[in-house]
Design a protein around this motif. Structure first.
Motif, mmCIF file in Angstrom:
data_model
loop_
_atom_site.group_PDB
_atom_site.id
_atom_site.type_symbol
_atom_site.label_atom_id
_atom_site.label_comp_id
_atom_site.label_asym_id
_atom_site.label_seq_id
_atom_site.Cartn_x
_atom_site.Cartn_y
_atom_site.Cartn_z
ATOM 1 N N ALA A 297 22.448 101.566 60.505
ATOM 2 C CA ALA A 297 22.439 100.744 59.289
ATOM 3 C C ALA A 297 21.346 99.683 59.362
ATOM 4 O O ALA A 297 20.698 99.365 58.344
ATOM 5 C CB ALA A 297 23.810 100.093 59.093
ATOM 6 N N ILE A 298 21.123 99.131 60.555
ATOM 7 C CA ILE A 298 20.042 98.151 60.729
ATOM 8 C C ILE A 298 18.691 98.824 60.498
ATOM 9 O O ILE A 298 17.823 98.296 59.781
ATOM 10 C CB ILE A 298 20.109 97.533 62.141
ATOM 11 C CG1 ILE A 298 21.410 96.748 62.322
ATOM 12 C CG2 ILE A 298 18.895 96.639 62.392
ATOM 13 C CD1 ILE A 298 21.644 96.276 63.753
ATOM 14 N N ASP A 299 18.514 99.990 61.084
ATOM 15 C CA ASP A 299 17.245 100.713 60.898
ATOM 16 C C ASP A 299 17.023 101.067 59.433
ATOM 17 O O ASP A 299 15.898 100.948 58.918
ATOM 18 C CB ASP A 299 17.247 101.994 61.733
ATOM 19 C CG ASP A 299 17.079 101.742 63.223
ATOM 20 O OD1 ASP A 299 16.469 100.721 63.582
ATOM 21 O OD2 ASP A 299 17.564 102.566 64.017
ATOM 22 N N MET A 300 18.076 101.519 58.749
ATOM 23 C CA MET A 300 17.932 101.900 57.341
ATOM 24 C C MET A 300 17.550 100.697 56.481
ATOM 25 O O MET A 300 16.689 100.794 55.597
ATOM 26 C CB MET A 300 19.234 102.525 56.837
ATOM 27 C CG MET A 300 19.511 103.924 57.360
ATOM 28 S SD MET A 300 18.311 105.162 56.792
ATOM 29 C CE MET A 300 18.689 105.221 55.031
ATOM 30 N N TYR B 253 8.268 111.105 69.216
ATOM 31 C CA TYR B 253 8.795 111.542 67.925
ATOM 32 C C TYR B 253 8.962 110.373 66.970
ATOM 33 O O TYR B 253 8.967 109.203 67.369
ATOM 34 C CB TYR B 253 10.138 112.265 68.116
ATOM 35 C CG TYR B 253 11.214 111.478 68.845
ATOM 36 C CD1 TYR B 253 12.292 110.926 68.167
ATOM 37 C CD2 TYR B 253 11.160 111.306 70.222
ATOM 38 C CE1 TYR B 253 13.278 110.210 68.838
ATOM 39 C CE2 TYR B 253 12.135 110.611 70.900
ATOM 40 C CZ TYR B 253 13.199 110.055 70.206
ATOM 41 O OH TYR B 253 14.168 109.351 70.876
ATOM 42 N N GLU B 254 9.073 110.715 65.706
ATOM 43 C CA GLU B 254 9.194 109.727 64.635
ATOM 44 C C GLU B 254 10.476 109.948 63.851
ATOM 45 O O GLU B 254 10.947 111.070 63.698
ATOM 46 C CB GLU B 254 8.000 109.840 63.674
ATOM 47 C CG GLU B 254 6.656 109.544 64.309
ATOM 48 C CD GLU B 254 5.493 109.825 63.375
ATOM 49 O OE1 GLU B 254 4.468 109.153 63.507
ATOM 50 O OE2 GLU B 254 5.613 110.723 62.517
ATOM 51 N N SER B 255 11.023 108.897 63.364
ATOM 52 C CA SER B 255 12.038 108.883 62.315
ATOM 53 C C SER B 255 13.392 109.464 62.702
ATOM 54 O O SER B 255 14.394 108.770 62.657
ATOM 55 C CB SER B 255 11.497 109.575 61.058
ATOM 56 O OG SER B 255 12.357 109.355 59.967
ATOM 57 N N ARG B 256 13.458 110.734 63.081
ATOM 58 C CA ARG B 256 14.746 111.391 63.256
ATOM 59 C C ARG B 256 15.446 110.971 64.546
ATOM 60 O O ARG B 256 15.079 111.415 65.639
ATOM 61 C CB ARG B 256 14.570 112.909 63.282
ATOM 62 C CG ARG B 256 14.281 113.516 61.930
ATOM 63 C CD ARG B 256 14.161 114.999 62.075
ATOM 64 N NE ARG B 256 13.856 115.633 60.806
ATOM 65 C CZ ARG B 256 13.339 116.843 60.691
ATOM 66 N NH1 ARG B 256 13.063 117.534 61.776
ATOM 67 N NH2 ARG B 256 13.109 117.362 59.508
ATOM 68 N N GLU C 249 10.747 102.816 63.565
ATOM 69 C CA GLU C 249 11.669 102.783 62.435
ATOM 70 C C GLU C 249 13.091 103.166 62.836
ATOM 71 O O GLU C 249 14.052 102.867 62.142
ATOM 72 C CB GLU C 249 11.174 103.705 61.312
ATOM 73 C CG GLU C 249 11.206 105.191 61.620
ATOM 74 C CD GLU C 249 10.084 105.667 62.517
ATOM 75 O OE1 GLU C 249 10.157 106.812 63.001
ATOM 76 O OE2 GLU C 249 9.135 104.884 62.743
ATOM 77 N N ALA C 250 13.258 103.829 63.991
ATOM 78 C CA ALA C 250 14.588 104.269 64.436
ATOM 79 C C ALA C 250 14.987 103.623 65.756
ATOM 80 O O ALA C 250 15.854 104.131 66.455
ATOM 81 C CB ALA C 250 14.612 105.794 64.574
ATOM 82 N N VAL C 251 14.395 102.488 66.069
ATOM 83 C CA VAL C 251 14.562 101.921 67.399
ATOM 84 C C VAL C 251 16.015 101.603 67.726
ATOM 85 O O VAL C 251 16.493 101.882 68.842
ATOM 86 C CB VAL C 251 13.664 100.666 67.565
ATOM 87 C CG1 VAL C 251 14.022 99.569 66.585
ATOM 88 C CG2 VAL C 251 13.723 100.163 69.001
ATOM 89 N N GLU C 252 16.756 101.026 66.786
ATOM 90 C CA GLU C 252 18.145 100.662 67.075
ATOM 91 C C GLU C 252 19.024 101.906 67.217
ATOM 92 O O GLU C 252 19.878 101.982 68.101
ATOM 93 C CB GLU C 252 18.686 99.736 65.981
ATOM 94 C CG GLU C 252 17.921 98.434 65.819
ATOM 95 C CD GLU C 252 17.972 97.558 67.064
ATOM 96 O OE1 GLU C 252 18.911 97.717 67.868
ATOM 97 O OE2 GLU C 252 17.057 96.730 67.237
#
Length: 424
Positions: free
Chosen positions: A60-63, A132-135, A160-163
């Motif tokens: 939710a934080i990343d989103m 990798y990115e995003s997923r 963008e997906a670190v958390e």
């Protein structure tokens, strides 16, 4: 031994430290039995299920951050986790535990004239680097596949997906520890500094193979800078060709599904090719547009459907990853083959046809990692291939091609058993 915290300011030292830990873990994994690895995978899946609340809270934080940053709808879809997606992630890890272990398999054997019994046996590659990115689900998929194939893995996810990645990684480590496996077998690069990517790519002797999963920019950088072998996952500029013999109902169903089921995945159709002799071309275009897809066509397609936008030259070479599709009218099978050869990315291409001779020629001549007959391109997925998950869809020609799972993460060595032979 220096800790990761001691060296995290220096990306090169950081990756070297991660690599040392990974190399030790890889040695331990290589000595594990199939039952030991399966126990670890089951514990990892159980830990993901137990950490669902923490994973969703992190996501939710990343989103929220991604929405503020203006990420595209495709990127948001890839990033988003739901209870069902977390459950599917755990199920994917557990499924890998049920698959055949390739490590130790004898590929072939022979006894040449010298009398030495020679065999080729599958072995782990060693230390795998995944960029990798995003997923965030890649964190779990990659870790599980590497454990299942006896490899240690160093994961570097996108900022963008670190958390989400950290929460999933924490669960995976908990599962490894519970099963008595080395926690360092799955490590997550603790910094989002892009210099860490460069250090991984320059990590000859530290990392044995790098797998990039992301956009064209990431893959291009990896291929340009890597000093270690790369298993590339390139664009999914995927085509569906509807032949004149296609069943109209089947064609419509496949085309709509191939584009619109999930537009942000690499298996989504980006270009629809329609045989000039197919009698229901206008209906097919209309059905696609009715789903909310923006359709861009060549002159022949726009003559049949004047309301669609004109396609630019760049459209034929674009991976949209959103609800946009380009449409071209082609002169039969030869026209489709020529278009795919010119604009395809060697990922996934499909034909819809009732003429078996035409379909078999398409399957034989299209030079892509995955070629399908009367099926949606959305099946380009390791899980759908019965592989449990995938570390990527390899579009090159060496080592592994298509969905890369357990077997694709192994190499082999020659073993010779003699009876005292010496060479003259």
């Amino acid at each position: 031994m220096a800790t990761i915290v001691d060296v995290e300011i220096d990306p090169t030292a950081l990756i070297a430290a991660l690599g040392r830990h990974a190399r030790i873990a890889a040695g331990a994994l290589g000595r594990l039995s199939t039952a030991d690895k399966r126990r670890g995978l089951i514990a990892m899946a159980r830990a993901i299920r137990g950490a669902e609340a923490a994973i969703l809270a992190a996501n939710a934080i990343d989103m929220a951050n991604a929405e503020k940053a203006g990420l595209s709808s495709a990127m948001l879809d890839r990033l988003n986790l739901t209870p069902d997606r977390v459950a599917a992630m755990a199920d994917g890890v557990a499924t890998i535990a049920t698959l055949k272990d390739p490590v130790g398999e004898t590929i072939d054997e022979t006894v040449p004239a010298n009398g030495i019994h020679l065999s080729r046996v599958r072995v782990p590659i060693g230390v795998i680097g995944i960029i990798y990115e995003s997923r965030p689900n890649v964190t779990a998929d990659a870790a599980a596949l590497c454990i299942g194939s006896g490899n240690a893995v160093i994961l570097r996810g996108g900022s963008e997906a670190v958390e989400s990645n950290r929460a999933i990684h924490a669960a995976l480590v908990e599962g490894l520890k519970d099963a008595g496996l080395p926690a360092e077998a799955v490590q997550l690069v603790p910094t989002t500094d892009r210099a860490a990517v460069g250090a991984m790519l320059a990590g000859e002797g530290v990392i044995d193979m790098v797998v990039p999963r992301g956009g064209k920019g990431l893959v291009a950088r990896v291929q340009a800078e890597a000093r270690v072998p790369v298993l590339a996952h390139l664009d999914g500029i995927n085509h569906v060709f509807v032949h004149a013999s296609a069943d109209p109902a089947m064609a419509e169903t496949i085309v709509v599904n191939a584009k619109m089921r999930r537009t942000g995945i690499c298996g989504a159709m980006e270009t629809l090719l329609i045989d000039r002799d197919y009698p229901r071309a206008a209906d097919l275009i209309a059905a696609l547009a009715a789903t909310g897809c923006e359709v861009r066509g060549d002159d022949a397609a726009r003559a049949l459907a004047p309301d669609i936008a004109p396609a630019a030259k760049s459209d034929w070479d674009t991976e949209y990853l959103e609800a946009i599709a380009s449409v071209a009218i082609v002169d039969g099978l030869d026209g489709a083959l020529a278009h795919i050869a010119r604009h395809g990315s060697h990922h996934t291409d499909a034909i819809v046809a009732e003429d078996a001779t035409v379909a078999e020629r398409f399957l034989g001549e299209v030079d892509s990692a995955i070629v399908l007959w009367n099926a949606s391109t959305q099946f380009a997925d390791g899980g759908e291939f019965g592989l449990g998950a995938e570390i990527g869809i390899a579009t090159g020609r060496l080592h592994a091609r298509g969905p890369v799972a357990l077997e694709g993460l192994t190499t082999y060595k020659w073993i010779g058993r003699g009876t005292g032979q010496v060479r003259a």
